[in-house]
Design an enzyme around this catalytic site. Structure first.
Site, mmCIF file in Angstrom:
data_model
loop_
_atom_site.group_PDB
_atom_site.id
_atom_site.type_symbol
_atom_site.label_atom_id
_atom_site.label_comp_id
_atom_site.label_asym_id
_atom_site.label_seq_id
_atom_site.Cartn_x
_atom_site.Cartn_y
_atom_site.Cartn_z
ATOM 1 N N GLU A 25 -15.754 -1.531 -21.141
ATOM 2 C CA GLU A 25 -14.836 -0.523 -20.596
ATOM 3 C C GLU A 25 -13.375 -0.942 -20.725
ATOM 4 O OE1 GLU A 25 -13.777 -0.223 -16.485
ATOM 5 O OE2 GLU A 25 -15.503 -1.444 -15.870
ATOM 6 N N LYS A 160 -18.576 -4.918 -5.456
ATOM 7 C CA LYS A 160 -17.729 -5.659 -4.508
ATOM 8 C C LYS A 160 -17.913 -5.108 -3.105
ATOM 9 C CE LYS A 160 -13.817 -7.049 -7.303
ATOM 10 N NZ LYS A 160 -13.657 -6.240 -8.513
HETATM 11 N N1 PSU Z 1 -14.872 -2.411 -9.591
HETATM 12 C C1 PSU Z 1 -14.472 -3.616 -10.015
HETATM 13 N N2 PSU Z 1 -13.612 -3.708 -11.052
HETATM 14 C C2 PSU Z 1 -13.154 -2.585 -11.699
HETATM 15 C C3 PSU Z 1 -13.596 -1.312 -11.245
HETATM 16 C C4 PSU Z 1 -14.454 -1.271 -10.205
HETATM 17 O O1 PSU Z 1 -14.884 -4.610 -9.451
HETATM 18 O O2 PSU Z 1 -12.352 -2.699 -12.650
HETATM 19 C C5 PSU Z 1 -13.152 -0.080 -11.980
HETATM 20 C C6 PSU Z 1 -14.239 0.359 -12.972
HETATM 21 O O3 PSU Z 1 -13.621 0.926 -14.108
HETATM 22 C C7 PSU Z 1 -14.977 1.424 -12.188
HETATM 23 C C8 PSU Z 1 -13.831 2.075 -11.455
HETATM 24 O O4 PSU Z 1 -15.669 2.351 -12.990
HETATM 25 O O5 PSU Z 1 -13.003 0.998 -11.064
HETATM 26 C C9 PSU Z 1 -14.300 2.885 -10.281
HETATM 27 O O6 PSU Z 1 -13.249 3.657 -9.798
HETATM 28 P P1 PSU Z 1 -13.557 4.770 -8.677
HETATM 29 O O7 PSU Z 1 -13.983 3.997 -7.470
HETATM 30 O O8 PSU Z 1 -12.240 5.470 -8.479
HETATM 31 O O9 PSU Z 1 -14.639 5.653 -9.222
#
Ligand code: PSU
Ligand code: MN
Length: 307
Positions: A25, A160
């Site tokens: 990603e 996390k």
């Molecule tokens: N969690 C992590 N590192 C990240 C992300 C999430 O530990 O970089 C990033 C990923 O790209 C994940 C996104 O898909 O955040 C999720 O964002 P949201 O909670 O807004 O859907």
């Protein structure tokens, strides 16, 4: 083939020959780590995938084109631009394409483009999930619904504890997403191997995981799977240190009223600042560890698909 999609020549050749390919990603590059470690790490992770016999396909949107496979210059550009690049999940994607803009794809955005390219294994750090307090805010990452609808296996180090891990697993269970933990009995909490939450299922080798994915596909089930790979012991953080930083970051997010797609990047940045550089080093180590497992898994799956 999709009119909006560009598959890098090396990736296209590997797919055509039935050789293993692993998607990566780009939100983790632009929004997940500081420059220049973000770009350096992305390139190192690609090298880990190559060293383990697979071809990397880092995914992003550049000038409105969906890209499966980036050049080194593309990766450096996304890293340097950082938060100036849009964070693209499912709902954002059509607008970025129509506007001819650049976008860093989340887990959901990356899964969509990987599936269009016929790439079925994806390595990252952590997935989005159900946020703490979701019973008030309804903040549930679009990553979870994407896992329910798009057939890509996501190798991650769990979630996390900025998130509510038990609720995240309940949601995935409701949506019918297979969740399995590699060689461990708990669902891992990204910076630590333990979360206190039992693994929904455990598997101890990549071949068994590939067999599950293969069967799921042959059964005609839509959707992907979560393959949770605990952070190696040597790279784990002290639970008290990381949990205090996370609790503080979550409280600050509440107090400042950050909302919507900004919540996760805010929490990630605050946790990193509050723990100095330590959490960044752990983060980099676990992504490489996931890249190794994903390459092995992609090779097993490719062998099964070749028959
Ligand atoms: N969690 C992590 N590192 C990240 C992300 C999430 O530990 O970089 C990033 C990923 O790209 C994940 C996104 O898909 O955040 C999720 O964002 P949201 O909670 O807004 O859907
Ligand atoms: Mn959200």
């Amino acid at each position: 083939m999709n009119d909006y999609l560009d598959i890098a020549p090396e990736v296209a050749q590997a797919l055509k020959a039935g050789r293993p390919v692993v998607a990566l990603e780009s939100t983790i590059i632009s929004h997940g780590m500081p420059y220049p470690r973000n770009a350096d790490t992305a390139l190192e992770v690609e090298a880990v995938i190559r060293d383990n016999g697979a071809v990397p396909a880092t995914i992003a949107i550049l000038g409105g084109r969906l890209k499966a496979g980036l050049t080194e210059a593309d990766i450096r550009r996304l890293g340097e631009a950082g938060h100036a690049v849009a964070k693209v999940s499912r709902r954002d994607l059509p607008g970025i394409v129509a506007g001819g803009a650049d976008g860093a794809t989340t887990v959901a955005g990356t899964m969509i483009i990987a599936a269009m390219a016929n790439i079925r294994v994806f390595a990252t750090g952590g997935i989005g999930g159900v946020h703490r307090g979701a019973e008030r805010t309804m903040d549930v990452s679009a990553d979870l619904d994407e896992l329910a609808r798009t057939d890509v296996a996501v190798v991650c180090a769990g979630a996390k504890s900025i998130l509510d891990i038990p609720k995240t697993l309940e949601y995935l269970e409701t949506k019918g997403v297979p969740v399995l933990v590699y060689r461990w009995d708990e669902f891992p909490a990204f910076y630590t191997s333990s979360s206190g939450v039992p693994a929904p299922a455990r598997m101890d080798d990549a071949k068994a995981i590939a067999a599950m994915l293969f069967a799921k596909r042959r059964l005609g089930f839509p959707g992907g799977a979560v393959i949770a790979n605990p952070i190696p012991n040597a790279n784990e953080m002290a639970p008290a240190v990381i949990n205090e930083a996370i609790d503080r970051a979550v409280a600050e997010a509440e107090a400042t009223g950050v909302r919507g797609k900004d919540v996760t990047p805010f929490l990630l940045a605050r946790v990193k600042d509050l723990t100095g550089g330590d959490s960044l080093e752990s983060n980099i180590a676990l992504v490489k560890n996931n890249a190794r497992l994903a390459a092995e898994l992609a090779a097993e799956l490719a062998a099964m698909e070749r028959g």
